[in-house]
Design a protein around this motif. Structure first.
Motif, PDB file in Angstrom:
ATOM      1  N   ILE A 158      -9.699  -4.859   3.582  1.00  0.00           N
ATOM      2  CA  ILE A 158      -8.276  -4.576   3.022  1.00  0.00           C
ATOM      3  C   ILE A 158      -7.998  -3.497   4.176  1.00  0.00           C
ATOM      4  CG2 ILE A 158      -7.012  -3.528   1.346  1.00  0.00           C
ATOM      5  CD1 ILE A 158      -8.096  -6.285   0.612  1.00  0.00           C
ATOM      6  N   PRO A 159      -6.895  -3.762   4.824  1.00  0.00           N
ATOM      7  CA  PRO A 159      -6.529  -2.524   5.934  1.00  0.00           C
ATOM      8  C   PRO A 159      -6.112  -1.464   5.345  1.00  0.00           C
ATOM      9  CG  PRO A 159      -5.235  -4.926   6.049  1.00  0.00           C
ATOM     10  CD  PRO A 159      -5.974  -4.857   4.835  1.00  0.00           C
ATOM     11  N   LEU A 160      -6.334  -0.350   5.829  1.00  0.00           N
ATOM     12  CA  LEU A 160      -6.089   1.054   5.177  1.00  0.00           C
ATOM     13  C   LEU A 160      -4.439   1.149   4.745  1.00  0.00           C
ATOM     14  CD1 LEU A 160      -6.702   3.918   4.377  1.00  0.00           C
ATOM     15  CD2 LEU A 160      -6.183   4.483   7.080  1.00  0.00           C
ATOM     16  N   ALA A 161      -3.545   0.354   5.468  1.00  0.00           N
ATOM     17  CA  ALA A 161      -1.977   0.346   5.135  1.00  0.00           C
ATOM     18  C   ALA A 161      -1.848  -0.192   3.850  1.00  0.00           C
ATOM     19  CB  ALA A 161      -1.387  -0.508   6.084  1.00  0.00           C
ATOM     20  N   VAL A 162      -2.597  -1.109   3.316  1.00  0.00           N
ATOM     21  CA  VAL A 162      -2.473  -1.552   1.998  1.00  0.00           C
ATOM     22  C   VAL A 162      -2.705  -0.608   1.055  1.00  0.00           C
ATOM     23  CG1 VAL A 162      -3.240  -3.393   0.167  1.00  0.00           C
ATOM     24  CG2 VAL A 162      -3.136  -3.888   2.761  1.00  0.00           C
ATOM     25  N   LYS A 163      -3.939   0.001   1.173  1.00  0.00           N
ATOM     26  CA  LYS A 163      -4.188   1.440   0.320  1.00  0.00           C
ATOM     27  C   LYS A 163      -3.060   2.371   0.276  1.00  0.00           C
ATOM     28  CE  LYS A 163      -9.115   0.313   1.155  1.00  0.00           C
ATOM     29  NZ  LYS A 163     -10.272   0.835   1.918  1.00  0.00           N
ATOM     30  N   LEU A 164      -2.733   2.506   1.314  1.00  0.00           N
ATOM     31  CA  LEU A 164      -1.498   3.758   1.497  1.00  0.00           C
ATOM     32  C   LEU A 164      -0.307   3.229   0.565  1.00  0.00           C
ATOM     33  CD1 LEU A 164      -1.777   4.682   5.027  1.00  0.00           C
ATOM     34  CD2 LEU A 164      -2.793   5.809   3.187  1.00  0.00           C
ATOM     35  N   PHE A 165       0.058   1.757   0.884  1.00  0.00           N
ATOM     36  CA  PHE A 165       1.247   1.376   0.129  1.00  0.00           C
ATOM     37  C   PHE A 165       0.989   1.486  -1.290  1.00  0.00           C
ATOM     38  CE2 PHE A 165       2.725  -2.624  -2.227  1.00  0.00           C
ATOM     39  CZ  PHE A 165       3.973  -2.308  -2.067  1.00  0.00           C
ATOM     40  N   LEU A 166      -0.272   1.150  -1.984  1.00  0.00           N
ATOM     41  CA  LEU A 166      -0.422   1.027  -3.228  1.00  0.00           C
ATOM     42  C   LEU A 166      -0.451   2.432  -3.890  1.00  0.00           C
ATOM     43  CD1 LEU A 166      -1.319  -0.264  -5.749  1.00  0.00           C
ATOM     44  CD2 LEU A 166      -3.633  -0.607  -5.032  1.00  0.00           C
ATOM     45  N   THR A 167      -1.063   3.391  -2.883  1.00  0.00           N
ATOM     46  CA  THR A 167      -1.119   4.726  -3.315  1.00  0.00           C
ATOM     47  C   THR A 167       0.298   5.465  -3.539  1.00  0.00           C
ATOM     48  OG1 THR A 167      -3.254   5.208  -2.234  1.00  0.00           O
ATOM     49  CG2 THR A 167      -1.841   6.966  -2.772  1.00  0.00           C
ATOM     50  N   ALA A 168       1.033   5.180  -2.445  1.00  0.00           N
ATOM     51  CA  ALA A 168       2.677   5.530  -2.550  1.00  0.00           C
ATOM     52  C   ALA A 168       3.400   4.955  -3.662  1.00  0.00           C
ATOM     53  CB  ALA A 168       3.389   5.141  -1.103  1.00  0.00           C
ATOM     54  N   LEU A 169       3.177   3.572  -3.952  1.00  0.00           N
ATOM     55  CA  LEU A 169       3.697   3.003  -4.804  1.00  0.00           C
ATOM     56  C   LEU A 169       3.459   3.523  -6.211  1.00  0.00           C
ATOM     57  CD1 LEU A 169       4.155  -0.847  -5.312  1.00  0.00           C
ATOM     58  CD2 LEU A 169       3.132   0.361  -7.120  1.00  0.00           C
ATOM     59  N   ALA A 170       1.998   4.040  -6.678  1.00  0.00           N
ATOM     60  CA  ALA A 170       1.522   4.600  -7.625  1.00  0.00           C
ATOM     61  C   ALA A 170       2.017   5.685  -7.829  1.00  0.00           C
ATOM     62  CB  ALA A 170       0.120   4.610  -8.013  1.00  0.00           C
ATOM     63  N   ILE A 171       2.254   6.537  -6.690  1.00  0.00           N
ATOM     64  CA  ILE A 171       2.740   7.741  -6.957  1.00  0.00           C
ATOM     65  C   ILE A 171       4.353   7.896  -7.210  1.00  0.00           C
ATOM     66  CG2 ILE A 171       3.628  10.128  -5.517  1.00  0.00           C
ATOM     67  CD1 ILE A 171       0.702   9.457  -4.176  1.00  0.00           C
ATOM     68  N   VAL A 172       5.150   6.978  -6.876  1.00  0.00           N
ATOM     69  CA  VAL A 172       6.612   6.900  -7.375  1.00  0.00           C
ATOM     70  C   VAL A 172       6.569   6.151  -8.806  1.00  0.00           C
ATOM     71  CG1 VAL A 172       8.565   5.465  -6.820  1.00  0.00           C
ATOM     72  CG2 VAL A 172       7.304   6.350  -4.881  1.00  0.00           C
ATOM     73  N   ASP A 173       5.520   5.260  -9.047  1.00  0.00           N
ATOM     74  CA  ASP A 173       5.303   4.897 -10.473  1.00  0.00           C
ATOM     75  C   ASP A 173       5.091   6.156 -11.521  1.00  0.00           C
ATOM     76  OD1 ASP A 173       5.179   3.007 -12.449  1.00  0.00           O
ATOM     77  OD2 ASP A 173       4.214   1.884 -11.271  1.00  0.00           O
ATOM     78  N   ASP A 174       4.262   7.236 -11.028  1.00  0.00           N
ATOM     79  CA  ASP A 174       3.848   8.298 -11.675  1.00  0.00           C
ATOM     80  C   ASP A 174       5.133   9.207 -11.807  1.00  0.00           C
ATOM     81  OD1 ASP A 174       1.097   7.698 -12.204  1.00  0.00           O
ATOM     82  OD2 ASP A 174       0.756   8.814 -10.582  1.00  0.00           O
ATOM     83  N   LEU A 175       6.117   9.507 -11.015  1.00  0.00           N
ATOM     84  CA  LEU A 175       7.443  10.111 -10.995  1.00  0.00           C
ATOM     85  C   LEU A 175       8.228   9.407 -11.992  1.00  0.00           C
ATOM     86  CD1 LEU A 175       9.152  12.177 -10.014  1.00  0.00           C
ATOM     87  CD2 LEU A 175       9.788  10.634  -8.085  1.00  0.00           C
ATOM     88  N   GLY A 176       8.380   8.163 -11.824  1.00  0.00           N
ATOM     89  CA  GLY A 176       9.352   7.238 -12.875  1.00  0.00           C
ATOM     90  C   GLY A 176       8.711   7.639 -14.300  1.00  0.00           C
TER      91      GLY A 176
END
Length: 454
Positions: A158-176
């Protein structure tokens, strides 16, 4: 060699973060399974296990008397520290991370919005006009620890960029999720305490504006803010997010000053290394000084609390809130609108919303796929975002109420949906070939390592 020395320290925080999050997800899973086992064993001391959380703990300090059950202390008290970490992560990503520029943020932001809206709509369609209609926030959440733990199992494919994408997505999710909790799951307000809480927050913001950098200025007032928030009727855990906003996230020195300082300290370290009588203690002190200089108060607090939250607070929350007695009646309710809304929201709505919105953002030219990332990676990350668990359990308690008729059904639905979403995401990502670009980057990194260490 020089480039490797520069790049390695920049990448190391991400690597350590993913390792910690993944390990925390494994501990979290063990805690949930153990709680389920103990709650369903009618033998010896285990038969008293679920009742433990109803026992009360009374604390009195400075004339303030708090008498709450152990479950409330965990959910309203310790989870405020979890939300403090959530707030610090959001702040870090917005100021210096994947969400710091609109171009970088566009893809995970679009995915997160779709991953919140579509599951909520599916839930509302199935529960409209029922007593459980208010639980639409339950399938909106993503458990970042579990999701990253699954990615860790997949290793370097799994490329690091996928992990960064999922992390950023989850953080926006947490904000929501924070906004949903604050805006829709506050049932009764006590304005006097609300004003006191806002006043305390204003003082914290003033300290930030004045340049106060000691955590001992912020943390005691953070406890006061937590108490006023608890008594105001707004969920006490939101005090953690409000406190995170006020803690300075910038370093003390300007960039030119920092570069000059690093050069001076590196020269001193080089001199120590080149002498036969170099003192290791001096070298350690210099490295510690540099670490302090390049870390903001917010970074220091996040680093100190991350292990406590990942390996202590979140597993304890899972242990206390998944002590669910499973019987035929509970399983029979899996066909109810409540259970179907949660399961379809997490298993179908999450990947559909993430994938469709991300695709739309790319097609419209608002975002672009990171190098080495395929659409199958995005859909797989969307499936993993359906692992709701921690935040979904938390919202369940707010939306349905503790000991409500639907609580046990909702918890079981969350567990099953998270299991299905995690398994489906793992299988899809495992079958995804590693992109040529990612293989080339790995080959370059390996070649650089060989050159440095022949």
């Amino acid at each position: 060699m020089i480039i490797a020395k520069i790049v390695r320290p920049l990448i190391r925080p991400f690597v350590e973060f993913f390792r910690l999050s993944a390990a925390g997800g494994i501990v979290l899973m063990i805690s949930a399974v153990l709680a389920l086992i103990l709650a369903n064993i009618d033998w010896g001391p285990a038969r008293y296990f679920p009742a433990i959380w109803s026992e009360h703990l009374r604390l009195t300090f400075f004339g303030v008397d708090l008498d709450e059950s152990l479950l409330h202390w965990i959910n309203d008290g310790l989870m405020a520290i979890f939300f403090l970490i959530v707030g610090l992560e959001i702040k870090r990503e917005v100021t210096n991370g994947e969400l710091s520029s609109m171009r970088q943020a566009a893809l995970p932001l679009a995915g997160a919005i779709g991953g919140m809206v579509v599951p909520a709509l599916l839930y509302v369609l199935l529960n409209r006009g029922t007593p459980t209609a208010g639980g639409w926030g339950i399938p909106m959440a993503t458990d970042i620890a579990f999701a990253l733990a699954v990615l860790q199992l997949l290793g370097p494919r799994i490329p690091l960029a996928v992990k960064l994408f999922l992390t950023a997505l989850a953080i926006v999710d947490d904000l929501g999720a924070v906004m949903v909790i604050a805006g829709f799951y506050t049932r009764e307000l006590h304005l006097n305490y609300l004003y006191l809480g806002l006043g305390t927050w204003g003082i914290l913001l003033l300290f930030n504006w004045m340049g106060a950098r000691s955590l001992w200025v912020y943390l005691p007032l953070g406890i006061v803010l937590w108490y006023f928030t608890l008594e105001s009727g707004v969920h006490a855990t939101l005090a953690g997010v409000l406190l995170a906003v006020t803690i300075p996230g910038n370093i003390r020195y300007s960039r030119p000053e920092l570069l000059t300082m690093i050069e001076e300290r590196l020269a001193l370290l080089k001199a120590e290394f080149n002498t036969t009588e170099g003192d290791p203690a001096t070298i350690g002190e210099e490295l510690e000084f540099l670490s302090e200089a390049i870390s903001s108060p917010a970074q220091k607090l996040e680093q100190r609390l991350h292990g406590v939250v990942a390996f202590g607070i979140i597993p304890l929350f899972a242990f206390a809130n998944t002590s669910l007695a499973l019987d035929a009646a509970v399983f029979g309710e899996l066909a109810s609108p409540l259970a179907l809304g949660i399961i379809l929201g997490l298993v179908v709505g999450k990947p559909l919303g993430v994938g469709a919105m991300a695709w739309g953002a790319v097609r419209l030219g608002w975002a672009s796929l990171p190098k080495g990332v395929l659409w199958r990676h995005i859909w797989g990350a969307g499936m993993l975002s359906g692992i709701g668990f921690t935040m979904s359990l938390f919202i369940t308690l707010l939306a349905l109420g503790e000991n409500s008729p639907g609580e046990a059904v909702a918890k079981l639905a969350i567990l099953l949906a998270s299991l299905v979403a995690g398994t489906a995401g793992y299988l899809l990502l495992r079958s995804t070939p590693k992109p040529i670009e990612a293989e080339e980057e790995d080959a370059k990194a390996e070649a650089a390592t060989v050159v440095q260490h022949p």
